[in-house]
Design a protein around this motif. Structure first.
Motif, PDB file in Angstrom:
ATOM      1  N   LEU A  15      94.534  38.695  53.669  1.00  0.00           N
ATOM      2  CA  LEU A  15      95.934  39.031  53.415  1.00  0.00           C
ATOM      3  C   LEU A  15      96.587  37.910  52.617  1.00  0.00           C
ATOM      4  O   LEU A  15      96.678  36.775  53.088  1.00  0.00           O
ATOM      5  N   PRO A  16      97.034  38.185  51.401  1.00  0.00           N
ATOM      6  CA  PRO A  16      97.654  37.119  50.594  1.00  0.00           C
ATOM      7  C   PRO A  16      98.871  36.519  51.291  1.00  0.00           C
ATOM      8  O   PRO A  16      99.623  37.196  51.970  1.00  0.00           O
ATOM      9  N   SER A  17      99.034  35.209  51.108  1.00  0.00           N
ATOM     10  CA  SER A  17     100.150  34.473  51.697  1.00  0.00           C
ATOM     11  C   SER A  17     100.997  33.868  50.586  1.00  0.00           C
ATOM     12  O   SER A  17     100.468  33.325  49.603  1.00  0.00           O
ATOM     13  N   ALA A  18     102.318  33.938  50.740  1.00  0.00           N
ATOM     14  CA  ALA A  18     103.216  33.365  49.729  1.00  0.00           C
ATOM     15  C   ALA A  18     102.972  31.871  49.561  1.00  0.00           C
ATOM     16  O   ALA A  18     103.013  31.350  48.437  1.00  0.00           O
ATOM     17  N   ALA A 209     105.139  43.371  48.796  1.00  0.00           N
ATOM     18  CA  ALA A 209     105.164  44.210  49.993  1.00  0.00           C
ATOM     19  C   ALA A 209     103.792  44.305  50.634  1.00  0.00           C
ATOM     20  O   ALA A 209     103.676  44.595  51.837  1.00  0.00           O
ATOM     21  N   ASP A 210     102.739  44.039  49.863  1.00  0.00           N
ATOM     22  CA  ASP A 210     101.373  44.100  50.387  1.00  0.00           C
ATOM     23  C   ASP A 210     100.840  42.728  50.778  1.00  0.00           C
ATOM     24  O   ASP A 210      99.636  42.551  50.941  1.00  0.00           O
ATOM     25  N   PRO A 214     106.764  39.782  52.485  1.00  0.00           N
ATOM     26  CA  PRO A 214     107.510  40.655  51.577  1.00  0.00           C
ATOM     27  C   PRO A 214     108.760  39.965  51.038  1.00  0.00           C
ATOM     28  O   PRO A 214     109.355  39.111  51.705  1.00  0.00           O
ATOM     29  N   LEU A 215     109.147  40.344  49.825  1.00  0.00           N
ATOM     30  CA  LEU A 215     110.289  39.733  49.142  1.00  0.00           C
ATOM     31  C   LEU A 215     111.540  40.595  49.245  1.00  0.00           C
ATOM     32  O   LEU A 215     111.458  41.820  49.295  1.00  0.00           O
ATOM     33  N   THR A 216     112.696  39.938  49.245  1.00  0.00           N
ATOM     34  CA  THR A 216     113.990  40.597  49.075  1.00  0.00           C
ATOM     35  C   THR A 216     114.738  39.855  47.974  1.00  0.00           C
ATOM     36  O   THR A 216     115.094  38.683  48.153  1.00  0.00           O
ATOM     37  N   ALA A 217     114.937  40.514  46.837  1.00  0.00           N
ATOM     38  CA  ALA A 217     115.716  39.900  45.751  1.00  0.00           C
ATOM     39  C   ALA A 217     117.202  40.062  46.063  1.00  0.00           C
ATOM     40  O   ALA A 217     117.618  41.050  46.661  1.00  0.00           O
ATOM     41  N   ARG A 218     118.024  39.081  45.644  1.00  0.00           N
ATOM     42  CA  ARG A 218     119.469  39.160  45.883  1.00  0.00           C
ATOM     43  C   ARG A 218     120.226  38.792  44.606  1.00  0.00           C
ATOM     44  O   ARG A 218     119.735  38.032  43.769  1.00  0.00           O
TER      45      ARG A 218
END
Length: 268
Positions: A15-18, A209-210, A214-218
């Motif tokens: 599982l990729p990690s940021a 998301a995968d 997961p990211l949330t842009a603002r």
């Protein structure tokens, strides 16, 4: 995939990690094939992404130096990631050899390597904790032994809060941290945005998301709202390369292409 000796047993190698993708973007070696594949896919969406990551690192350095110039000698770096050149303690110690730093991350690889790197450093601590649990994080014994929260602290949330979704209310989290900090403390934030690059941003959100993060842009207004309780430092919340660039920093002709905002605030 064969597990390297430095990889803790509890991490999922598939599982990729940021944090490990960020390490790859910066030219590090503590990442796995799925991290590299995801990072390359991200570069396919935004080819400037490695430059964005370097610009983010440059903002971190400038924010640390600004804090030191402001008389702050303590740093709480949440989401600190895997140790790379230009860490907070390295930048700070060039000015004050006794500057104190608490590094915090949830990624076991980041924590393991940070602890190994800093094992003999009496002015740093590495804490494994989640930004979404402010009271628990701030109560950590090692953190309390390293930082004096009755004196000003520079709280660094660099490339972190876009990994906190709306359900966890990042503005409320920042307020809870802010209430625990002494007057004169600083808050430094950089945060991903879709402003100026809507199509690429949407594709990046689908990619992340995968991953484990997961990211949330603002928007700019949403990022500025994260500084509630802090007075903005000039030039306020601006595109990443535009926050007080050094002479050596390259200021791009189209800073919105760097798809991130940055700012610093001071607690009155």
């Amino acid at each position: 995939m064969e597990r390297p000796s430095w990889a803790p047993e509890q991490i999922d190698l598939d599982l990729p990690s940021a944090a490990r993708m960020y390490d790859y973007f910066l030219g590090g070696s503590h990442n796995f094939a799925p991290d590299r594949a995801a990072a390359q896919a991200a570069i396919g969406i935004i080819p400037e992404l490695p430059a964005v990551m370097r610009a983010n690192r440059a903002f971190l350095r400038r924010a640390v130096r600004f804090a030191l110039d402001s008389g702050v000698r303590q740093f709480l770096d949440i989401g600190s990631g895997i140790p790379t050149v230009g860490n907070v303690h390295e930048v700070a110690r060039a000015i004050d050899p006794q500057a104190r730093v608490a590094y915090v991350d949830t990624d076991p690889v980041a924590v393991t390597h940070s602890r190994a790197l800093l094992a003999d450093d009496p002015y740093t601590v590495v804490v494994e904790a989640d930004v979404r649990e402010p009271e628990r994080l701030l109560a950590d014994d090692g953190l309390r032994a390293t930082l004096d929260l009755d004196r000003p602290v520079a709280l660094l949330m660099v490339a972190l809060l876009h990994f906190v979704g709306p359900a966890d209310d990042p503005a409320d989290l920042v307020r809870r941290y802010g209430r625990a900090l002494a007057p004169g403390s600083l808050l430094a934030i950089s945060h991903g945005t879709g402003d100026g690059r809507t199509a690429e941003s949407d594709a990046m959100l689908r990619l992340y998301a995968d991953t484990a993060n997961p990211l949330t842009a603002r928007t700019r207004d949403e990022v500025a709202a994260l500084f509630d309780g802090f007075e903005p430092v000039e030039p306020g919340v601006v595109f990443l390369p535009l926050w007080r660039p050094d002479e050596a920093d390259e200021v791009p002709a189209r800073p919105e292409r760097f798809c991130s905002y940055a700012g610093v605030g001071r607690k009155p």
